[in-house]
Design a protein around this motif. Structure first.
Motif, mmCIF file in Angstrom:
data_model
loop_
_atom_site.group_PDB
_atom_site.id
_atom_site.type_symbol
_atom_site.label_atom_id
_atom_site.label_comp_id
_atom_site.label_asym_id
_atom_site.label_seq_id
_atom_site.Cartn_x
_atom_site.Cartn_y
_atom_site.Cartn_z
ATOM 1 N N ILE A 1 -4.648 1.553 -32.275
ATOM 2 C CA ILE A 1 -4.391 2.973 -32.471
ATOM 3 C C ILE A 1 -5.506 3.526 -33.347
ATOM 4 O O ILE A 1 -6.126 2.793 -34.133
ATOM 5 N N TYR A 2 -5.773 4.803 -33.216
ATOM 6 C CA TYR A 2 -6.839 5.406 -34.022
ATOM 7 C C TYR A 2 -6.547 6.881 -34.254
ATOM 8 O O TYR A 2 -5.781 7.520 -33.520
ATOM 9 N N THR B 1 -8.005 14.134 -33.560
ATOM 10 C CA THR B 1 -7.646 13.261 -32.447
ATOM 11 C C THR B 1 -6.717 12.150 -32.939
ATOM 12 O O THR B 1 -6.946 11.562 -34.000
ATOM 13 N N LEU B 2 -5.701 11.869 -32.149
ATOM 14 C CA LEU B 2 -4.802 10.741 -32.377
ATOM 15 C C LEU B 2 -4.696 9.998 -31.060
ATOM 16 O O LEU B 2 -4.327 10.592 -30.030
ATOM 17 N N GLN C 1 -8.906 3.161 -37.650
ATOM 18 C CA GLN C 1 -8.492 2.370 -36.483
ATOM 19 C C GLN C 1 -7.687 1.166 -36.951
ATOM 20 O O GLN C 1 -8.066 0.488 -37.919
ATOM 21 N N TYR C 2 -6.590 0.906 -36.261
ATOM 22 C CA TYR C 2 -5.791 -0.278 -36.569
ATOM 23 C C TYR C 2 -5.608 -1.077 -35.282
ATOM 24 O O TYR C 2 -5.061 -0.575 -34.294
ATOM 25 N N GLY D 1 -15.616 -0.542 -24.301
ATOM 26 C CA GLY D 1 -15.019 0.787 -24.279
ATOM 27 C C GLY D 1 -13.595 0.810 -24.789
ATOM 28 O O GLY D 1 -13.106 1.845 -25.246
ATOM 29 N N GLN D 2 -12.914 -0.340 -24.732
ATOM 30 C CA GLN D 2 -11.536 -0.430 -25.204
ATOM 31 C C GLN D 2 -11.443 -0.658 -26.714
ATOM 32 O O GLN D 2 -10.340 -0.616 -27.269
ATOM 33 N N SER D 3 -12.567 -0.897 -27.375
ATOM 34 C CA SER D 3 -12.515 -1.255 -28.794
ATOM 35 C C SER D 3 -12.946 -0.123 -29.713
ATOM 36 O O SER D 3 -12.899 -0.278 -30.928
ATOM 37 N N ILE D 4 -13.380 1.017 -29.169
ATOM 38 C CA ILE D 4 -13.939 2.070 -30.016
ATOM 39 C C ILE D 4 -12.952 3.228 -30.158
ATOM 40 O O ILE D 4 -12.249 3.573 -29.218
ATOM 41 N N PRO D 5 -12.904 3.859 -31.339
ATOM 42 C CA PRO D 5 -11.977 4.975 -31.570
ATOM 43 C C PRO D 5 -12.541 6.305 -31.100
ATOM 44 O O PRO D 5 -12.583 7.280 -31.852
#
Length: 822
Positions: free
Chosen positions: A555-556, A586-587, A546-547, A58-62
């Protein structure tokens, strides 16, 4: 500080936060890698989600997503879908009459309380889209998690997901494992809850999992309504014949009995008059408890004292008892075949619901009997072209058929409805992710959806009059109110036996020679017939970048579109409504700091909502008009805000969390019409008398302009604060202390924007103490929810007697649970 300044400041702070995140990450972390591959020990655990139709951290998806874990569901006694709103700030979920649930995410949603309207939030159970909001209960047990996806999900979740998606994901069978768990609870209102699950291997390559739940609760209201009698079960078989293939078959059923709460009388709305005529509306609070039901003798005494001018008398009562007799079952199969080129997933599903329920609210009794059937097949192929490019391709077929009868006794008006409606939806979708360099990725996704809807039905509306409703007032002290009968034939026979004519033309417009009269009572027969079809096609898409600043910081930014198909209403002159669409910017950023002990996720969003669908009680454009529940397109809105999720582990046994949402909403255009029947509408919005052409001729209406107001069910501030402390007791036991609070600022739920129908700001807190073994093989929990006993107003509607029938959230509950696992 103004809303614009606050949002600007929030976005500015977000940009500063992104910059500081990058600096911290560059100083403290090694070269970025896939966040899902972080294998560091200790700190906050990663949760695997399927928000993008593949398993990822869940922490890796934008994507902004709230993840609800099983312990939270148990803590908050989540039995029905509307209970989820007690956990996540972005979701407003309210129970309607009977089994219906109304979902709103950040002000986007729809009051879907009948078989011919569709929700704006996609509800998915075990990977299967559930078409009816009446079929969203009976699934909240033995779960891996619940995902609440915030914002349009039109590419991967398709139709009716303009506001977001709710994914309910059960635990799957585990090979080679014999295990089980149970929980049994008892609390006030004689609330008995329980759930259990067992997993057993059937050889080396097959496993079976069985689970069930029960909820049995006495009435929350003084009139013995608002009780629960629910149970459910699920059986799954999983097999891995070889290393490439796995198969799963799942069957489930549930029963919903008991009765929904009848509601309570919030107050009376009385027109006032002065020397020059109409002087406005006066609201008089009843002072009744939120738990004094509409069938309570004191409530009925108030109801009976009210004079109803249309029938020229007082004496009406609410005596039709609510009940639920709803049964659901479904079957799904999931096949995954893994090859060197990619993985093929096929999931066929069938679901059926047989529901029969009665309810109150503004009705003497409302009733629905419905048979729902849906078939769906989804196929997905996930693969990669190279180390830097992966993709997902899919298609889905969905077919739904509904056969229903309904009646809504409003004392002075009763529609008898019979209808069939069907939906056939076909869609193809795809997602491509490209990583030109290791920390940077771009995602492109699209979906083409084709929806076909049919509707064939009749609503025979009977309206009771005591002569001409125009002044002077006529009196009919012996004219019976609409009787509680089951069929249209019984209704007609009742008034025919009394000599009250049933006529398609009002008696007061006929000349005496044709039987006309200005004072004689009569029943107006006004049929509404719809036999129509709609076809909507739409391409929706998503673009994201996504970076990865490090393996724990990213960030995404994204842009996504959403779509909600049009449909039908039993309303003359406005029997269909158009699709609605949404564009979302979305940011965001997702981060772990302090050696994985601090999680900070932040998101800024801007949504542009176009041609919004809104369902409520109102009048159609017949002559004379009828009170109906209709859906119409009301205009456009802008929704923006900031969402902040924090988790902190200051010590190994201490967990703190905060979920905060700031929401700034505005209807850029919001115009609708109501019939002009003499008195002006009761609203704080500006209105103008005008005329409107209908198939029956020109009628007088009021144009009501609520542009500039805030969106419905969208409190400006929402937050949840939670804390958990684990205290070891020796080597084998532990105590766990949990406490939290939920805050929602004020909001509106109706298009009138009346001050007495505003849901006021409230805190709702909870606490629990658990004592048990270190391995959770046995535990006992003492809990209390809604410590303050705050019952926030959900909504209210004025009945024919000028009384506001309202509903409120659950009262304080407390009790004990015992459970364990092996």
């Amino acid at each position: 500080m103004s809303a614009k300044l606050l949002v600007s400041a929030s976005v500015g702070a977000l940009c500063v936060f992104f910059a500081s995140s990058a600096a911290v990450a560059q100083e403290t972390q090694p070269v970025p890698t896939d966040p899902a591959q972080d294998t560091s020990q200790g700190g906050i655990s990663d949760i695997i989600v399927t928000a993008q139709r593949v398993e990822e951290s869940g922490q890796s998806i934008p994507i902004p997503v709230d993840i609800i874990e099983p312990a939270q569901l148990v803590q908050q006694n989540v039995i029905r879908a509307e209970d989820l709103s007690r956990i996540t700030p972005s979701l407003a979920a309210n129970g309607g009459g009977g089994p219906t649930t109304v979902f709103f995410v950040r002000g986007v949603g729809n009051a879907t309380v009948n078989g011919y309207s569709d929700p704006a939030i996609s509800f998915n159970y075990d990977g299967v889209y559930i078409g009816r909001p009446t079929s969203t209960s009976g699934v909240f047990y033995d779960l891996q998690r619940v995902e609440v996806l915030k914002g349009p999900q039109g590419t991967l979740y398709g139709r009716n997901a303009t506001g977001g998606a709710i994914n309910v994901i059960p635990n799957r069978p585990e090979l080679g494992e014999t295990s089980g768990n149970f929980m049994l609870g008892y609390g006030n209102y004689d609330w008995l809850t329980g759930q259990a699950a067992v997993n057993v291997p059937l050889g080396q390559d097959v496993a079976l999992r069985a689970a069930g739940s029960i909820s049995h609760r006495d009435a929350l209201q003084s009139d013995d309504t608002g009780n629960q009698r629910e149970y459910a079960g699920r059986l799954q078989v999983y097999a891995e014949p070889n290393d490439q293939l796995d198969l799963r078959l799942a069957l489930d059923f549930s029963h919903q009995g008991g009765a929904s709460s009848s509601g309570y009388y919030l107050g009376a709305v009385n027109p006032t008059f002065g020397p020059t005529g109409f002087a406005g509306y006066q609201f008089v609070p009843t002072g009744f408890s939120t738990q004094q039901g509409l069938l309570d003798p004191a409530s009925n005494a108030l109801m009976a004292s009210r004079f109803i001018s249309q029938v020229g008398r007082a004496g009406a009562v609410v005596d039709g008892r609510p009940y639920n007799d709803n049964n659901y079952w479904g079957a799904t199969a999931e096949v995954n075949y893994e090859t060197d080129a990619g993985t093929l997933t096929i999931q066929p599903a069938y679901r059926e619901a047989s529901i029969e329920y009665a309810f109150n609210g503004v009705f003497r009794q409302g009733f629905t009997k419905e048979k729902d059937k849906q078939v769906s097949v989804e196929a997905r192929w996930a693969g990669d072209i190279s180390d830097s490019v992966d993709y997902l391709l899919g298609a889905i077929y969905f077919d739904e058929d509904i056969d229903a009868t309904a009646r809504y006794n409003q004392q002075t008006l009763v529609p008898f409805q019979e209808f069939t409606t069907g939906t056939e939806s076909v869609a193809g979708f795809g997602k491509l992710t490209w990583r030109p360099i290791e920390p940077l990725s771009f995602t492109m996704a699209g979906r083409y959806t084709s929806d076909k809807k049919t509707f064939d039905g009749v609503s025979n509306v009977y309206i009771l009059f005591c002569g001409n409703p125009a002044p002077p007032q006529d009196f009919c002290p012996t004219l019976p109110f609409a009787p509680l009968v089951s069929t249209e034939a019984e209704f007609r026979a009742f008034y025919t036996s009394l000599g009250v004519p049933i006529t398609p033309v009002p008696l007061f417009v006929l000349p005496p020679v044709a039987g006309g009269s200005q004072t004689a009572p009569f029943v107006l027969f006004s049929p509404i017939v719809i036999n129509d079809s709609l076809k909507n096609d739409k391409f929706t898409y998503r673009l994201a970048a996504q970076y990865d600043l490090s393996r724990r910081n990213m960030i995404y930014a994204s842009f996504e579109t959403g779509y909600h198909a049009g449909g039908f209403s039993f309303a003359r002159g406005i029997s269909t409504y158009e699709p609605e669409t949404i564009k979302a910017f979305t940011l965001g950023s997702k981060n772990r700091f302090l050696d994985n002990r601090l999680q900070v996720n932040v998101e800024a969003f801007l949504w542009k909502y176009k041609n919004q669908q809104f369902s409520q009680f109102g009048y159609d454009l017949g002559n004379p008009p009828s009170t109906v529940f209709l859906t119409r397109n009301i205009g456009d809105s802008t929704i923006k805000g900031v969402d902040l999720d924090l988790e902190y582990m200051p010590a190994e046994n201490t967990q703190l969390s905060a979920n905060v949402q700031y929401l700034d909403t505005k209807y850029d255009s919001f115009v609708y019409f109501t019939p002009n029947q003499g008195l002006p509408p009761n609203t704080t919005c500006p209105y103008t008398p005008t005329t409107q052409s209908t198939p029956g001729g020109s009628i007088n209406v009021f144009e009501i302009d609520c542009s500039g107001n805030v969106a419905f069910n969208s409190p400006k501030w929402s937050f949840n604060l939670n804390g958990q402390q684990t205290i070891p007791i020796g080597n084998d036991y532990k105590a766990v202390l949990v406490a939290g609070t939920r805050y929602r600022s004020s909001s509106y739920s109706s298009a009138d924007y009346l001050p007495y129908l505003k849901s006021e700001a409230t805190f709702v807190s909870y606490a629990s103490m658990t004592f048990g073994r270190e391995d959770d093989s046995l535990f006992v929990t003492f809990y209390i929810n809604n410590i303050e006993d705050n019952r926030r107003l959900i909504g209210g509607t004025t009945n024919p007697a000028g009384l506001i029938a309202a509903s409120a959230e659950q009262p304080r509950t407390y009790g004990v649970r015992i459970g364990g696992q092996f």
